[in-house]
Design a protein around this motif. Structure first.
Motif, short mmCIF file in Angstrom:
data_model
loop_
_atom_site.label_atom_id
_atom_site.label_comp_id
_atom_site.label_asym_id
_atom_site.label_seq_id
_atom_site.Cartn_x
_atom_site.Cartn_y
_atom_site.Cartn_z
N PRO A 1 17.89 -67.55 -16.39
CA PRO A 1 17.50 -66.84 -15.16
C PRO A 1 17.62 -65.33 -15.32
O PRO A 1 18.68 -64.75 -15.12
CB PRO A 1 18.50 -67.38 -14.12
CG PRO A 1 19.72 -67.70 -14.93
CD PRO A 1 19.25 -68.11 -16.29
N VAL A 2 16.51 -64.68 -15.70
CA VAL A 2 16.54 -63.25 -15.96
C VAL A 2 15.35 -62.57 -15.30
O VAL A 2 14.31 -63.19 -15.06
CB VAL A 2 16.50 -62.94 -17.47
CG1 VAL A 2 17.75 -63.43 -18.16
CG2 VAL A 2 15.26 -63.56 -18.13
N GLN A 3 15.52 -61.28 -15.02
CA GLN A 3 14.40 -60.48 -14.55
C GLN A 3 13.55 -60.03 -15.75
O GLN A 3 13.99 -60.04 -16.89
CB GLN A 3 14.90 -59.26 -13.78
CG GLN A 3 15.59 -59.63 -12.48
CD GLN A 3 15.83 -58.41 -11.63
OE1 GLN A 3 14.97 -57.96 -10.90
NE2 GLN A 3 17.02 -57.86 -11.74
N ARG B 1 26.89 -65.35 -19.44
CA ARG B 1 27.67 -64.11 -19.32
C ARG B 1 26.95 -62.88 -19.89
O ARG B 1 26.84 -61.86 -19.20
CB ARG B 1 29.04 -64.29 -19.97
CG ARG B 1 30.03 -65.06 -19.10
CD ARG B 1 31.45 -64.97 -19.63
NE ARG B 1 31.61 -65.70 -20.87
CZ ARG B 1 31.99 -66.97 -20.95
NH1 ARG B 1 32.22 -67.66 -19.85
NH2 ARG B 1 32.15 -67.55 -22.12
N PRO B 2 26.43 -62.90 -21.13
CA PRO B 2 25.74 -61.70 -21.62
C PRO B 2 24.44 -61.42 -20.89
O PRO B 2 24.04 -60.25 -20.75
CB PRO B 2 25.49 -62.02 -23.10
CG PRO B 2 25.60 -63.49 -23.23
CD PRO B 2 26.59 -63.92 -22.19
N ILE B 3 23.78 -62.46 -20.39
CA ILE B 3 22.55 -62.26 -19.61
C ILE B 3 22.87 -61.52 -18.32
O ILE B 3 22.19 -60.56 -17.94
CB ILE B 3 21.89 -63.61 -19.32
CG1 ILE B 3 21.30 -64.21 -20.60
CG2 ILE B 3 20.81 -63.47 -18.26
CD1 ILE B 3 20.74 -65.60 -20.42
N PHE B 4 23.92 -61.94 -17.64
CA PHE B 4 24.29 -61.30 -16.38
C PHE B 4 24.76 -59.87 -16.61
O PHE B 4 24.54 -58.99 -15.76
CB PHE B 4 25.38 -62.11 -15.67
CG PHE B 4 24.93 -63.47 -15.21
CD1 PHE B 4 23.58 -63.76 -15.06
CD2 PHE B 4 25.85 -64.48 -14.95
CE1 PHE B 4 23.16 -65.01 -14.64
CE2 PHE B 4 25.43 -65.73 -14.53
CZ PHE B 4 24.09 -66.00 -14.38
N ALA B 5 25.41 -59.63 -17.71
CA ALA B 5 25.87 -58.27 -18.02
C ALA B 5 24.70 -57.32 -18.21
O ALA B 5 24.79 -56.13 -17.89
CB ALA B 5 26.74 -58.28 -19.27
N ALA B 6 23.57 -57.84 -18.71
CA ALA B 6 22.41 -57.00 -18.99
C ALA B 6 21.47 -56.86 -17.79
O ALA B 6 20.65 -55.94 -17.75
CB ALA B 6 21.62 -57.57 -20.17
N TYR C 1 11.39 -58.09 -18.57
CA TYR C 1 11.52 -56.91 -19.42
C TYR C 1 10.73 -55.76 -18.75
O TYR C 1 9.64 -55.99 -18.20
CB TYR C 1 10.93 -57.21 -20.80
CG TYR C 1 10.94 -56.03 -21.76
CD1 TYR C 1 12.03 -55.80 -22.58
CD2 TYR C 1 9.85 -55.17 -21.83
CE1 TYR C 1 12.05 -54.73 -23.45
CE2 TYR C 1 9.86 -54.09 -22.70
CZ TYR C 1 10.95 -53.87 -23.51
OH TYR C 1 10.97 -52.81 -24.37
N PRO C 2 11.22 -54.53 -18.69
CA PRO C 2 12.40 -54.00 -19.40
C PRO C 2 13.69 -54.02 -18.58
O PRO C 2 14.69 -53.49 -19.05
CB PRO C 2 11.98 -52.57 -19.69
CG PRO C 2 11.15 -52.19 -18.50
CD PRO C 2 10.40 -53.44 -18.11
N LEU C 3 13.67 -54.59 -17.34
CA LEU C 3 14.91 -54.65 -16.56
C LEU C 3 15.99 -55.39 -17.34
O LEU C 3 17.16 -55.02 -17.32
CB LEU C 3 14.65 -55.32 -15.22
CG LEU C 3 13.81 -54.52 -14.22
CD1 LEU C 3 13.47 -55.36 -13.00
CD2 LEU C 3 14.54 -53.25 -13.81
N VAL C 4 15.59 -56.46 -18.01
CA VAL C 4 16.45 -57.12 -18.99
C VAL C 4 15.83 -56.86 -20.36
O VAL C 4 14.69 -57.26 -20.61
CB VAL C 4 16.57 -58.63 -18.73
CG1 VAL C 4 17.30 -59.33 -19.86
CG2 VAL C 4 17.30 -58.87 -17.41
N PRO C 5 16.52 -56.16 -21.25
CA PRO C 5 15.91 -55.67 -22.50
C PRO C 5 15.78 -56.74 -23.58
O PRO C 5 16.25 -56.59 -24.71
CB PRO C 5 16.85 -54.55 -22.93
CG PRO C 5 18.17 -54.97 -22.40
CD PRO C 5 17.89 -55.66 -21.09
N GLN C 6 15.16 -57.86 -23.23
CA GLN C 6 14.90 -58.92 -24.20
C GLN C 6 13.55 -59.52 -23.87
O GLN C 6 13.32 -59.99 -22.74
CB GLN C 6 16.01 -59.98 -24.15
CG GLN C 6 15.88 -61.05 -25.22
CD GLN C 6 17.09 -61.98 -25.26
OE1 GLN C 6 18.17 -61.64 -24.78
NE2 GLN C 6 16.92 -63.17 -25.82
#
Length: 403
Positions: free
Chosen positions: A59-61, A21-26, A63-68
């Motif tokens: 499953p994230v894009q 949930r927090p990953i998708f929100a970001a 950085y910096p699209l996902v700020p982690q």
């Protein structure tokens, strides 16, 4: 169904909902369908093998699209399944390298789990390279191809686009070194069907999605008198998926309300639209979407049928759409399997005017009394797909094989 007695590993993107949930929100383009399919696949594998374990990555894009920048490893138990996530650096190039190294570091755990069969979700080259190495040592390695390799996203820059083109060639070579293939569209499997056993299945109906849909009771056959019709779209709000044409079509139908859920490059346009019948509802969770879909008149998929990725992938949301019992309107993408073809209404003219015309026709068409949910569960429910996977695991030609 003859279950395989050996434990199996699902290597992919299967993470707990609370982590997702927090990953998708970001994330500006969250991998929601990847997450949903991952759990459907895990449950199907659970019915094909006597035990299933998970080795997953978030499953994230990049950085910096996902700020982690860094994701740590951790163990978890979700839905009764034991798993662990791998550590990786969320930076271009380093992401692939660190994910591969983390897979190598997980080898002792894989041995402790006594794994013999490994299923790889998607066309992620670090995972496929790891799988190809394990295949050399006698493991049974089965990639589950959900999309063509190296899809260029609207958020990709020039360097990322170039790297994906190189990655595309690498992944195809690695897939050829595996044991068998599961593919969500025939065209995905075609390059490998001459040398590897192939199972083609367009998707898996998520059991939790069915429970959410059924919790709202039986769908209304007709809208209450005086209620305005509602057309709903949920998913990536990007022009590549035809959302720009759908927005244009909405402006031609002021007496019909259009609801849009998701994220993407069309959000700004939706938020700035002056049309009173267009409503952007943001990024909703599964429970909210299920309720909204059951209240809609039409669920729509405007994905251009001539796009390369439309031929090589099947939008998994179409199965979710059908499970609601509502009218589902879609373009004639070639990946629609013949056993689902009669469940849809179709957009034959993909211009805004053509989409508007198809919506009007679908609204006046009598609702089918066919139990679509039962039909979908029998074909592509988790238990049904599990039976096919068990046949594949036991070296038998499963129903639905590529031909």
């Amino acid at each position: 169904m003859s279950m395989s007695k050996s434990p199996a590993l699902l290597l992919g993107f299967t993470i707990p909902d609370a982590v997702a949930r927090p990953i998708f929100a970001a994330d500006p383009l969250p991998a929601v369908q990847t997450h949903n399919f991952a759990w459907s696949l895990a449950h199907a594998l659970g019915s094909a093998h006597d035990r299933i374990y998970l080795l997953s990555t978030d499953p994230v894009q990049n950085y910096p699209l996902v700020p982690q920048k860094w994701f740590a490893a951790r163990s978890f138990v979700e839905n009764g399944i034991e798993g662990r996530t791998i550590a990786f650096a969320n930076l271009m190039i380093l992401k692939h390298l660190t994910r591969f190294i983390s897979c190598l570091a997980a080898l002792p755990q894989i041995r402790r789990w006594q794994i013999h069969s490994i299923y790889i979700h998607g066309v992620h080259s670090p995972f496929l390279l790891f799988g190809a190495l394990l295949a050399l040592f006698g493991y049974r390695v089965v990639p589950v191809l959900t999309d063509p390799p190296g899809i260029i996203l609207p958020t990709d820059g020039k360097i990322s686009t170039l790297l994906k083109r190189v990655d595309r060639k690498i992944t195809r070579a690695l897939i050829r070194r595996t044991t068998a293939i599961v593919a969500l569209a025939p065209e995905l499997a075609r390059p490998f069907a001459d040398t590897l056993p192939v199972l083609v299945v367009p998707g898996i109906l998520n059991g939790r999605w069915v429970e959410r849909i059924q919790s709202f009771g039986k769908a209304r056959i007709q809208s209450p008198p005086g209620k305005r019709p509602v057309v709903l779209y949920a998913g990536g709000l990007v022009a590549a998926y035809g959302v720009d044409r759908l927005i244009d079509a909405a402006t031609l139908l002021p007496d019909i309300d259009f609801l849009f859920y998701g994220k993407g490059n069309q959000v700004v346009r939706l938020e700035n639209s002056a049309a009173p019948n267009i409503s952007y509802r943001g990024f909703a969770n599964s429970a909210q979407l299920a309720e909204a879909m059951r209240d809609a008149s039409i669920l729509i998929n405007p994905r251009p049928s001539n796009a390369d990725f439309a031929v090589q992938s099947f939008p998994s949301k179409l199965i979710e759409y059908l499970a609601t019992g509502r009218t589902v309107l879609t373009t004639r993408i070639r990946s629609i399997p013949s056993d689902l073809a009669n469940c849809f209404d179709y957009i034959d003219d993909e211009t805004p005017a053509g989409i508007a015309d198809a919506i009007q026709r679908a609204l006046i068409k009598p609702e089918s009394k066919h139990d679509v949910l039962a039909h979908i569960e029998a074909l592509y429910g988790e238990q049904a797909v599990g039976a096919w996977l068990a046949a594949l695991a036991n070296d038998r030609t499963p129903r639905g094989s590529f031909s």
